[in-house]
Design an enzyme around this catalytic site. Structure first.
Site, mmCIF file in Angstrom:
data_model
loop_
_atom_site.group_PDB
_atom_site.id
_atom_site.type_symbol
_atom_site.label_atom_id
_atom_site.label_comp_id
_atom_site.label_asym_id
_atom_site.label_seq_id
_atom_site.Cartn_x
_atom_site.Cartn_y
_atom_site.Cartn_z
ATOM 1 N N TRP A 1 23.176 25.258 8.050
ATOM 2 C CA TRP A 1 23.208 24.185 9.055
ATOM 3 C C TRP A 1 22.995 22.861 8.311
ATOM 4 O O TRP A 1 22.021 22.737 7.553
ATOM 5 C CB TRP A 1 22.077 24.445 10.047
ATOM 6 C CG TRP A 1 21.931 23.439 11.141
ATOM 7 C CD1 TRP A 1 22.934 22.909 11.899
ATOM 8 C CD2 TRP A 1 20.706 22.862 11.604
ATOM 9 N NE1 TRP A 1 22.392 22.039 12.819
ATOM 10 C CE2 TRP A 1 21.032 21.990 12.657
ATOM 11 C CE3 TRP A 1 19.370 23.011 11.239
ATOM 12 C CZ2 TRP A 1 20.074 21.264 13.341
ATOM 13 C CZ3 TRP A 1 18.414 22.291 11.921
ATOM 14 C CH2 TRP A 1 18.769 21.421 12.962
ATOM 15 N N ASP B 1 14.319 30.726 10.058
ATOM 16 C CA ASP B 1 14.753 29.857 11.140
ATOM 17 C C ASP B 1 15.524 30.690 12.168
ATOM 18 O O ASP B 1 16.577 31.257 11.849
ATOM 19 C CB ASP B 1 15.645 28.734 10.563
ATOM 20 C CG ASP B 1 16.026 27.706 11.618
ATOM 21 O OD1 ASP B 1 15.510 27.792 12.752
ATOM 22 O OD2 ASP B 1 16.840 26.808 11.304
ATOM 23 N N LYS C 1 19.092 26.947 22.713
ATOM 24 C CA LYS C 1 20.339 27.669 23.017
ATOM 25 C C LYS C 1 20.085 28.822 23.997
ATOM 26 O O LYS C 1 20.814 28.985 24.959
ATOM 27 C CB LYS C 1 20.987 28.255 21.755
ATOM 28 C CG LYS C 1 20.869 27.418 20.512
ATOM 29 C CD LYS C 1 21.768 26.200 20.547
ATOM 30 C CE LYS C 1 21.386 25.290 19.493
ATOM 31 N NZ LYS C 1 21.704 24.559 18.588
HETATM 32 C C1 LMR Z 1 24.774 22.816 15.796
HETATM 33 O O1 LMR Z 1 24.678 23.269 14.639
HETATM 34 O O2 LMR Z 1 25.845 22.457 16.275
HETATM 35 C C2 LMR Z 1 23.546 22.721 16.638
HETATM 36 O O3 LMR Z 1 22.466 23.306 15.992
HETATM 37 C C3 LMR Z 1 23.280 21.364 17.121
HETATM 38 C C4 LMR Z 1 22.707 20.479 16.079
HETATM 39 O O4 LMR Z 1 21.640 19.903 16.335
HETATM 40 O O5 LMR Z 1 23.308 20.324 15.005
#
Ligand code: LMR
Length: 393
Positions: free
Chosen positions: A127, A207, A242
Site C-alpha cells: 500500500w 496490518d 472496509k
Molecule cells: C486504498 O488502498 O485504496 C485504500 O486503503 C484507501 C487509502 O487510504 O489509500
C-alpha cells in the site's frame, strides 16, 4: 519559513477520485481507491451501521472526552474476532482505538521506533501509504519481493528477509487481502513465516485492513493467529473502514502483544502517550456504532450477513475475470485465486493512461484495480478495453 518547503504531488490514489468525478462519460469505470461497491456501483452505509447510529442518536447521553485510548468497549469487542476465543492470549494483548487503520500503522511504527527499532522490512509492492508513513518518521526501509510473476506469494523472499535481519529490526506483513496484489500467503506459508520470526526474533507488525473480505472472518486471520501463537511480541494494526464500510469515519484499532503483563502495561502507556501527542483522542462516532453492533446479536448477524454478501460479490467478479482467461496480453486467471478488494495487472503506466483516456477506466498507476468497481454491466467493457490497450498475447 514556508518558501523553503518543496511542492508535494497529491496522493496519487486520492487524486484518482477527483479525476473520475470530473469525467462526464456516462460509462466511465472507477477501479481506483479501495472502497467496496455493490453490483449497482454504490457504496451504501451498512444497514447494521444505520441501525447502530440510530441507537446512538436515541441513547447517547454525552459526547464528553474518552481519552487517548478511545472507546475501549469497541476495542475489546473486536478482539475475539481477531484473536479467537482466548482474545487476550492469557492477558498478553492490549489495544486502543485509532483514527482508521492508517492511525494504527503510524502508531505501531512510531512506538516500535521509540522502543529502538532500527530497520523495517516490507514486501513490495505494498500500500503506497506504508512507504509514506515510513518515510515521514524517517525509518530505515528494506524491501523484498512480495509476489512471484505467476501470481503466487514469494514466501522465500520474506523468509530470507527474516533470516537475514539483525537485532532491532521489524517486518511489516499484510494480515489478509494483500493491498495492492490480492496475493496472500497460504496457511503453510504463515506457519513457516511464524517459525522464522520466532527463531530470529524479528519484530512482526501485521496490518489487517480487510478482515472478512477475503475468505471469511475466521479464515482471514488464520495466518495472523498462527504467527502470534509463536512469537513473544507483535503489533497489530486493524481497520474497520472496509469491513464496516466506515471509510470517512476513520475507525481503527492498534493491538500490542507482549510476553508479560508488565511489559504490556509499559508498552500501552507509551502508545497512549504517543496517541495523545499525535491526535489526542480518536474520533468516537464510528467506533461507538461498531461497539453497538458487536454487543447485540441481532445487529452482529446483520453485519456478518452484509459482509458475506460483499465477499461473495467480489468472489463472483474474480471468478468472471478468471473465466475470461486472457485479455490481450494479460492473463486474468490468477485473479480467481487472489483475495479481497485488489489485484494488480501487468500493465504499463502508458497502458493505464490509455485505459483512462480512451476508455474512461480509472485505476492506479501501479496497475492495481479495485475488484469491487466491476459489475455485470461493465466487466465486458473492462476486459475488451484491457485487450485493446495490451494487444494480443
Ligand atoms: C486504498 O488502498 O485504496 C485504500 O486503503 C484507501 C487509502 O487510504 O489509500
Amino acid at each position: 519559513m514556508l518558501h523553503r518547503l518543496e511542492e508535494q504531488s497529491p496522493d496519487a490514489l486520492l487524486a484518482l477520485i477527483k479525476m473520475h468525478a470530473a469525467d462526464d462519460r456516462p460509462d466511465k469505470v472507477d477501479l481506483g481507491v479501495g472502497v467496496y461497491r455493490t453490483g449497482q456501483g454504490d457504496t451504501p452505509v451498512f444497514r447494521s451501521i444505520k441501525a447502530a447510529e440510530q441507537q446512538l442518536v436515541d441513547e447517547q447521553d454525552s459526547k464528553s472526552y474518552l481519552g487517548p485510548e478511545g472507546d475501549m468497549g469497541f476495542v475489546n469487542a473486536l478482539m475475539p474476532y481477531i484473536f479467537g476465543e482466548d482474545a487476550t492470549m492469557g492477558g498478553r494483548i492490549a489495544g486502543m482505538q485509532t483514527p482508521g487503520g492508517t492511525g494504527a500503522v503510524r502508531l505501531a511504527l512510531a512506538l516500535a521506533q521509540k522502543a529502538g527499532l532500527k530497520k523495517l522490512h516490507m514486501g513490495t509492492p505494498s500500500w503506497p501509504n506504508h512507504a509514506q508513513i515510513i518515510n515521514d518518521i524517517a525509518l530505515d526501509l528494506e524491501t523484498f519481493d512480495h509476489a512471484n510473476p505467476d501470481g503466487t506469494a514469494n514466501v522465500e523472499a520474506a523468509l530470507s528477509a527474516i533470516r537475514g535481519a539483525g537485532p532491532d529490526e521489524a517486518i511489516l506483513l499484510h494480515g489478509c487481502c494483500h493491498n495492492p496484489s490480492g496475493i496472500d500467503y497460504t496457511a503453510e506459508d504463515w506457519e513457516k513465516l511464524g517459525d522464522a520470526i520466532a527463531e530470529t526474533g524479528i519484530f512482526p507488525v501485521i496490518d489487517t485492513a480487510y478482515h472478512g473480505l477475503g475468505n471469511g472472518l475466521d479464515e482471514d486471520v488464520t495466518g495472523l493467529r498462527s504467527v502470534l501463537a509463536k512469537v513473544p511480541e507483535a503489533f497489530i494494526a486493524y481497520s474497520c473502514d472496509k469491513n464496516f464500510g466506515m471509510y470517512r469515519d476513520r475507525v481503527g484499532a492498534f493491538y500490542i502483544l507482549a510476553d508479560g503483563g508488565e511489559t504490556l502495561d509499559k508498552a500501552f502507556t507509551n502508545a497512549n502517550a504517543l496517541a495523545r501527542a499525535s491526535w489526542s483522542m480518536p474520533p468516537d462516532h464510528g467506533a461507538a456504532a461498531v461497539r453497538l453492533i458487536l454487543r447485540d446479536s441481532k445487529l452482529t448477524a446483520m453485519w456478518t450477513d452484509e459482509l458475506d454478501q460483499m465477499r461473495e460479490r467480489m468472489r463472483q467478479v474474480r471468478a468472471a475475470l478468471a473465466d475470461a482467461g486472457t485479455a490481450g496480453s494479460v492473463d486474468l486467471t490468477p485473479l480467481g485465486r487472489q483475495n479481497g478488494l485488489f489485484s494488480t495487472l501487468p500493465v504499463s503506466k502508458d497502458q493505464v493512461k490509455e485505459l483512462r483516456e480512451k476508455h474512461g477506466i480509472y485505476m492506479a498507476g501501479s496497475g492495481r484495480i479495485n475488484i469491487a468497481g466491476l459489475t455485470t454491466n461493465n466487466i465486458d467493457k473492462f476486459v475488451d478495453a484491457l485487450a485493446d490497450v495490451t494487444g494480443s498475447a
